[in-house]
Design a protein around this motif. Structure first.
Motif, short mmCIF file in Angstrom:
data_model
loop_
_atom_site.label_atom_id
_atom_site.label_comp_id
_atom_site.label_asym_id
_atom_site.label_seq_id
_atom_site.Cartn_x
_atom_site.Cartn_y
_atom_site.Cartn_z
N PRO A 274 -0.32 4.34 1.60
CA PRO A 274 0.76 3.71 0.83
C PRO A 274 0.83 2.23 1.15
O PRO A 274 0.62 1.82 2.30
CB PRO A 274 2.02 4.46 1.31
N TRP A 275 1.15 1.44 0.15
CA TRP A 275 1.13 -0.01 0.31
C TRP A 275 2.07 -0.45 1.43
O TRP A 275 3.20 0.02 1.55
CB TRP A 275 1.50 -0.67 -1.00
N ILE A 313 3.34 8.11 -11.47
CA ILE A 313 4.22 7.08 -12.05
C ILE A 313 5.13 6.49 -10.97
O ILE A 313 5.26 5.27 -10.85
CB ILE A 313 5.04 7.66 -13.21
N ARG A 314 5.73 7.34 -10.17
CA ARG A 314 6.62 6.85 -9.13
C ARG A 314 5.87 6.02 -8.10
O ARG A 314 6.38 5.01 -7.61
CB ARG A 314 7.32 8.03 -8.44
N GLU A 315 4.65 6.43 -7.78
CA GLU A 315 3.87 5.69 -6.78
C GLU A 315 3.45 4.32 -7.32
O GLU A 315 3.48 3.32 -6.59
CB GLU A 315 2.65 6.49 -6.34
N VAL A 316 3.07 4.25 -8.59
CA VAL A 316 2.73 2.95 -9.18
C VAL A 316 3.98 2.06 -9.24
O VAL A 316 3.91 0.85 -9.00
CB VAL A 316 2.11 3.12 -10.57
N GLN A 317 5.12 2.66 -9.54
CA GLN A 317 6.37 1.90 -9.54
C GLN A 317 6.64 1.30 -8.16
O GLN A 317 7.09 0.15 -8.04
CB GLN A 317 7.54 2.80 -9.95
N LYS A 318 6.37 2.07 -7.11
CA LYS A 318 6.56 1.57 -5.75
C LYS A 318 5.62 0.39 -5.47
O LYS A 318 6.02 -0.60 -4.84
CB LYS A 318 6.29 2.68 -4.73
N CYS A 319 4.38 0.50 -5.96
CA CYS A 319 3.42 -0.59 -5.77
C CYS A 319 3.89 -1.86 -6.48
O CYS A 319 3.78 -2.97 -5.94
CB CYS A 319 2.05 -0.17 -6.28
N GLU A 321 6.96 -2.66 -7.19
CA GLU A 321 8.11 -3.20 -6.46
C GLU A 321 7.65 -3.95 -5.22
O GLU A 321 8.23 -4.98 -4.83
CB GLU A 321 9.06 -2.07 -6.09
N TYR A 322 6.62 -3.46 -4.57
CA TYR A 322 6.04 -4.14 -3.41
C TYR A 322 5.56 -5.54 -3.82
O TYR A 322 5.78 -6.53 -3.10
CB TYR A 322 4.88 -3.30 -2.87
N CYS A 323 4.94 -5.64 -5.00
CA CYS A 323 4.48 -6.92 -5.50
C CYS A 323 5.65 -7.85 -5.80
O CYS A 323 5.60 -9.05 -5.51
CB CYS A 323 3.65 -6.73 -6.78
N ARG A 324 6.71 -7.31 -6.38
CA ARG A 324 7.89 -8.12 -6.69
C ARG A 324 8.48 -8.75 -5.42
O ARG A 324 8.85 -9.93 -5.40
CB ARG A 324 8.95 -7.28 -7.40
N LYS A 325 8.56 -7.96 -4.38
CA LYS A 325 9.11 -8.47 -3.12
C LYS A 325 8.18 -9.53 -2.52
O LYS A 325 8.65 -10.53 -1.96
CB LYS A 325 9.32 -7.33 -2.14
N ALA A 326 6.86 -9.33 -2.65
CA ALA A 326 5.90 -10.28 -2.09
C ALA A 326 5.95 -11.62 -2.81
O ALA A 326 5.69 -12.67 -2.21
CB ALA A 326 4.49 -9.70 -2.18
N LEU A 327 6.28 -11.57 -4.11
CA LEU A 327 6.23 -12.78 -4.94
C LEU A 327 7.61 -13.34 -5.24
O LEU A 327 7.74 -14.27 -6.05
CB LEU A 327 5.51 -12.46 -6.24
N ALA A 328 8.64 -12.81 -4.59
CA ALA A 328 10.02 -13.28 -4.86
C ALA A 328 10.20 -14.74 -4.44
O ALA A 328 9.58 -15.21 -3.49
CB ALA A 328 10.99 -12.39 -4.11
#
Length: 328
Positions: A274-275, A313-319, A321-328
């Protein structure tokens, strides 16, 4: 809507707002996060329509599309081949594990079935209706999803020139800028594909697994301006390399899309995790893309074990969200 019409400041923008209402948006502060639809392989319905719903449910607005959904929509004959099992056994062998005698026999049988089916597919591709691919493009575009890459099984040494041309024409009809395939480790074939890409005005991006090195793509890149990279950041780390940032700086103009996953280094077991729990510096990579304004998309590729109670779908959504936090 009536209220909007009374507000001069909104009047010019309202049509665009209406068009984009409730559509996915995964371009985050200048970085396009995409997804390869291979990520949804565990879900039962692999049609173009179902795949589109998976993508939009995840909030993704740009994708690398596997061949299956588009080609089935276009009328390609169905196969009874158990592709999931074939991918599983092929992956086991590719990772260096030895297949049992029963698994080896099963894999050989699957390969034989695949060869027979390939002949049927080649005959269909020779008469394919490209308007069907244009319809897929429109269906996805209307839902707010663009297709930047297409990956049908049409570009190997076993495919005819007619099939290769078909794959490139289908990709253009889908609106893709490039096709993707596993690097064939065959200089004559990469030269051929590059020249055909020049002819059809579409780029050919080669994917690599743990055979990736700093210079892995150099020959193909020198052969044609249409040859490019479908880089895999996770596999690069699993191969034991520690120079991924320098690699991105060297090749960013020729990287057309990048598979993104969290793998461990060889010292830690090379696992797909997991990411945020593996060794791939995903945050640093995304921030480097943002700071340097790299144009290629980072394609989420779901490879880690799906936890009990979750789904693709849920796992891709988590990925995402991980990107959103990294690029905030």
């Amino acid at each position: 809507m009536a209220g909007l019409s009374l507000l001069p400041g909104w009047s010019n923008g309202a049509p665009a707002i209406i068009r984009n209402y409730n559509k996915p948006d995964s371009k985050i502060n200048g970085v396009q996060i995409g997804c390869i639809t291979y990520s949804f392989r565990s879900l039962p319905d692999q049609s173009a329509e179902a795949t589109l719903k998976y993508v939009t449910d995840c909030g993704i607005n740009a994708i690398e599309l596997m061949g299956g959904p588009a080609e089935s929509f276009a009328g390609m004959p169905e196969s009874t081949l158990d592709r999931r099992r074939m991918y599983q056994l092929a992956g086991k062998r590719r990772s260096g594990e030895t297949l049992t005698d029963d698994e080896a026999k099963e894999f050989a049988s699957l390969q034989e079935q695949a060869a027979d089916y390939a002949k049927v597919v080649a005959a269909w591709r020779a008469k394919a209706d490209f308007q069907k691919f244009e319809q897929v493009r429109k269906m996805y575009k209307d839902a707010g999803v663009s297709i930047y890459a297409f990956k049908p099984g049409a570009f190997s040494q076993n495919n005819t020139d007619a099939e290769i041309a078909y794959g490139m024409k289908a990709a253009k009809a889908l609106g893709a800028s490039h096709v993707t395939l596993e690097h064939p480790s065959d200089d004559a074939h990469t030269l051929k594909l590059g020249k055909m890409g020049e002819q059809h005005k579409i780029s050919v991006a080669y994917h690599g697994h743990e055979q990736q090195t700093f210079t892995f793509w150099d020959t193909a890149l020198a052969q044609s301006s249409r040859n490019a990279l479908n880089f895999d950041a996770g596999h690069y780390i699993a191969a034991g390399h520690t120079d991924i940032m320098a690699f991105l700086e060297k090749h960013h103009k020729r990287i057309l899309s990048m598979h993104t996953k969290d793998r461990q280094s060889p010292a830690n077991g090379k696992g797909n995790l997991p990411w945020g729990t593996g060794d791939t510096p995903i945050v640093e990579i995304l921030q480097k893309m943002q700071q340097s304004r790299y144009k290629f998309p980072a394609s989420i590729e779901l490879e880690h074990q799906i936890p009990e109670g979750s789904d693709a779908i849920r796992e891709v959504q988590k990925c995402l969200e991980y990107c959103r936090k990294a690029l905030a």
